[in-house]
Write a protein that holds these residues in place. Structure first.
Motif, PDB file in Angstrom:
ATOM      1  N   THR A  72      32.501  98.043  33.851  1.00 14.32           N
ATOM      2  CA  THR A  72      33.430  96.368  34.402  1.00 14.32           C
ATOM      3  C   THR A  72      32.675  95.357  34.459  1.00 14.32           C
ATOM      4  O   THR A  72      31.786  95.874  35.101  1.00 14.32           O
ATOM      5  N   ARG A  73      32.779  94.647  35.130  1.00 19.42           N
ATOM      6  CA  ARG A  73      32.742  93.504  35.708  1.00 19.42           C
ATOM      7  C   ARG A  73      32.955  93.298  36.917  1.00 19.42           C
ATOM      8  O   ARG A  73      34.081  92.993  36.493  1.00 19.42           O
ATOM      9  N   PRO A  74      32.612  92.687  37.590  1.00 17.76           N
ATOM     10  CA  PRO A  74      33.322  91.354  38.728  1.00 17.76           C
ATOM     11  C   PRO A  74      33.515  90.274  38.644  1.00 17.76           C
ATOM     12  O   PRO A  74      33.854  90.019  37.751  1.00 17.76           O
ATOM     13  N   PRO A  75      34.852  90.102  39.238  1.00 20.33           N
ATOM     14  CA  PRO A  75      35.195  88.302  38.770  1.00 20.33           C
ATOM     15  C   PRO A  75      34.656  88.297  39.318  1.00 20.33           C
ATOM     16  O   PRO A  75      33.702  87.974  40.418  1.00 20.33           O
ATOM     17  N   ASN A  76      34.472  86.683  38.795  1.00 16.84           N
ATOM     18  CA  ASN A  76      33.266  85.715  38.887  1.00 16.84           C
ATOM     19  C   ASN A  76      33.689  84.864  37.976  1.00 16.84           C
ATOM     20  O   ASN A  76      33.944  84.730  36.728  1.00 16.84           O
ATOM     21  N   ALA A  77      33.621  83.392  38.864  1.00 15.32           N
ATOM     22  CA  ALA A  77      33.802  81.589  38.208  1.00 15.32           C
ATOM     23  C   ALA A  77      33.269  81.395  37.144  1.00 15.32           C
ATOM     24  O   ALA A  77      33.907  80.887  35.861  1.00 15.32           O
ATOM     25  N   GLU A  78      32.219  82.140  36.464  1.00 12.41           N
ATOM     26  CA  GLU A  78      31.084  81.857  35.918  1.00 12.41           C
ATOM     27  C   GLU A  78      31.990  81.755  34.542  1.00 12.41           C
ATOM     28  O   GLU A  78      31.473  81.548  33.557  1.00 12.41           O
ATOM     29  N   THR A  79      32.278  83.337  35.061  1.00  8.58           N
ATOM     30  CA  THR A  79      32.435  84.480  33.584  1.00  8.58           C
ATOM     31  C   THR A  79      32.910  83.856  33.107  1.00  8.58           C
ATOM     32  O   THR A  79      33.772  83.336  31.943  1.00  8.58           O
TER      33      THR A  79
END
Length: 343
Positions: free
Chosen positions: A126-133
């Motif tokens: 899982t990935r943490p929330p990220n605006a760039e992603t």
């Protein structure tokens, strides 16, 4: 890694890649083959545009690599295909290639979406929330929507097909290499096997003798010496297990019981045992019994059924099958060849 199980040595990369391309076309999945270290031995077949874009991104590609690594490890742990979701929720499959209990590589397939929800799958990373992603995903959203869709049943069927097909092909290739290597060594050995002898009973007998000679050093030096000699373990922790196996040849010993005897956990016992012998417990024990069986075939007139009972096999049929697995011939034929050689 034993060269016998080196995937890059076993397969013809060009031919394998053609097969991989064909499988990718039929299954609609992206496919790549990796060795036991996870290093690719082929190029990607049908790599989807979305995944290509994600893997070009420095921040996101590290998550892709984690998915590949963890998926492969889980497939090795379970000895079967592992179907999972990547960090973007896309479905991938890790298909282990396992021959003679040796993990030699894997087929990594997938890059598809499920058409239904009948197959509960773990999102392995899982990935943490990220605006760039989120921005990157927006850029690649058309490519994401274009990913192929398959049903849960289709995914499960493809996973099993890849597992059985690829393992069969690799196993056959290993046996072919072993046969060629034996012929080469025989042709360079005195007395040499002439080309006119290839395929004759004499050549067959010499090949069997050579195969016996090429068996592992461990078996030759510590097992074949005599039925009464006890294996001297390099690691004293394991000695109680070897003592028990040699004193109870008619029993089907279990790894868990031997671990208890040595006062360690089964997982630790398994690791130490493999380091000691070079083989998994499940391979070493039947090989040991077959070495004892060969000694009985050579030195007694006991029937095959009697020897099977003496060594604790469930039935003579299973004994013959196990013997043939290790020696490539039946106990009866082995006895005939041995006695003919003594005359």
């Amino acid at each position: 890694m034993n060269p016998r199980y080196d995937l890059k040595r076993i397969i013809d990369i060009d031919k394998w890649h053609k097969l991989q391309d064909s499988l990718s076309t039929v299954t609609k999945m992206a496919i790549i083959t990796v060795d036991y270290k996870g290093v690719p031995v082929t190029k990607h077949s049908r790599c989807q545009a979305f995944c290509q874009g994600v893997r070009k991104d420095g921040a996101l590609s590290s998550y892709c690599q984690k998915c590949d690594a963890r998926g492969g490890l889980e497939a090795v742990r379970t000895n079967k295909p592992y179907v999972y979701r990547c960090h973007f929720g896309i479905v991938d499959i890790a298909v282990p290639i396992i021959v003679d209990d040796h993990y030699i590589g894997a087929i990594m397939a997938g890059q598809i979406k499920l058409r239904d929800a009948d197959l509960p799958l773990e999102q392995i990373v899982t990935r943490p929330p990220n605006a760039e992603t989120d921005r990157k995903f927006k850029e690649l959203e058309p490519e994401y929507r274009a990913l192929p869709e398959l049903s849960s049943e289709e995914v499960s069927t493809i996973a099993d097909m890849l597992f059985h097909l690829c393992n069969y092909i690799v196993e056959e290739a290993i046996e072919k290499h072993a046969t060629v290597d034996m012929y080469k060594k025989l042709l360079n050995t005195e007395p040499a096997v002439s080309e006119t002898m290839v395929g004759t009973p004499q050549a067959y007998e010499q090949i069997q003798a050579m195969k016996h000679e090429l068996s592992s050093t461990l078996i030759e030096t510590k097992i074949k010496q005599g039925t009464e000699r006890v294996y001297q373990a390099g690691n004293p922790l394991l000695q109680p297990a070897f003592d028990y196996m040699y004193l109870h040849k008619n029993e089907n010993v279990r790894l868990q019981d031997m671990a208890v005897l040595c006062h360690v956990s089964p997982s630790y016992f398994s690791r130490v045992f493999t380091r000691e012998t070079g083989e998994n417990f499940s391979v070493f024990v039947p090989r040991l019994k077959i070495e004892w069986a060969k000694q009985l075939l050579e030195t007694t007139d006991l029937s095959v059924n009697h020897i099977s009972d003496e060594l604790g096999f469930a039935d003579p049929g299973y004994f013959i099958k196990t013997f043939k697995k290790f020696e490539s011939l039946t106990p009866a034929v082995y006895r005939k060849i041995y006695h003919r050689g003594r005359q």
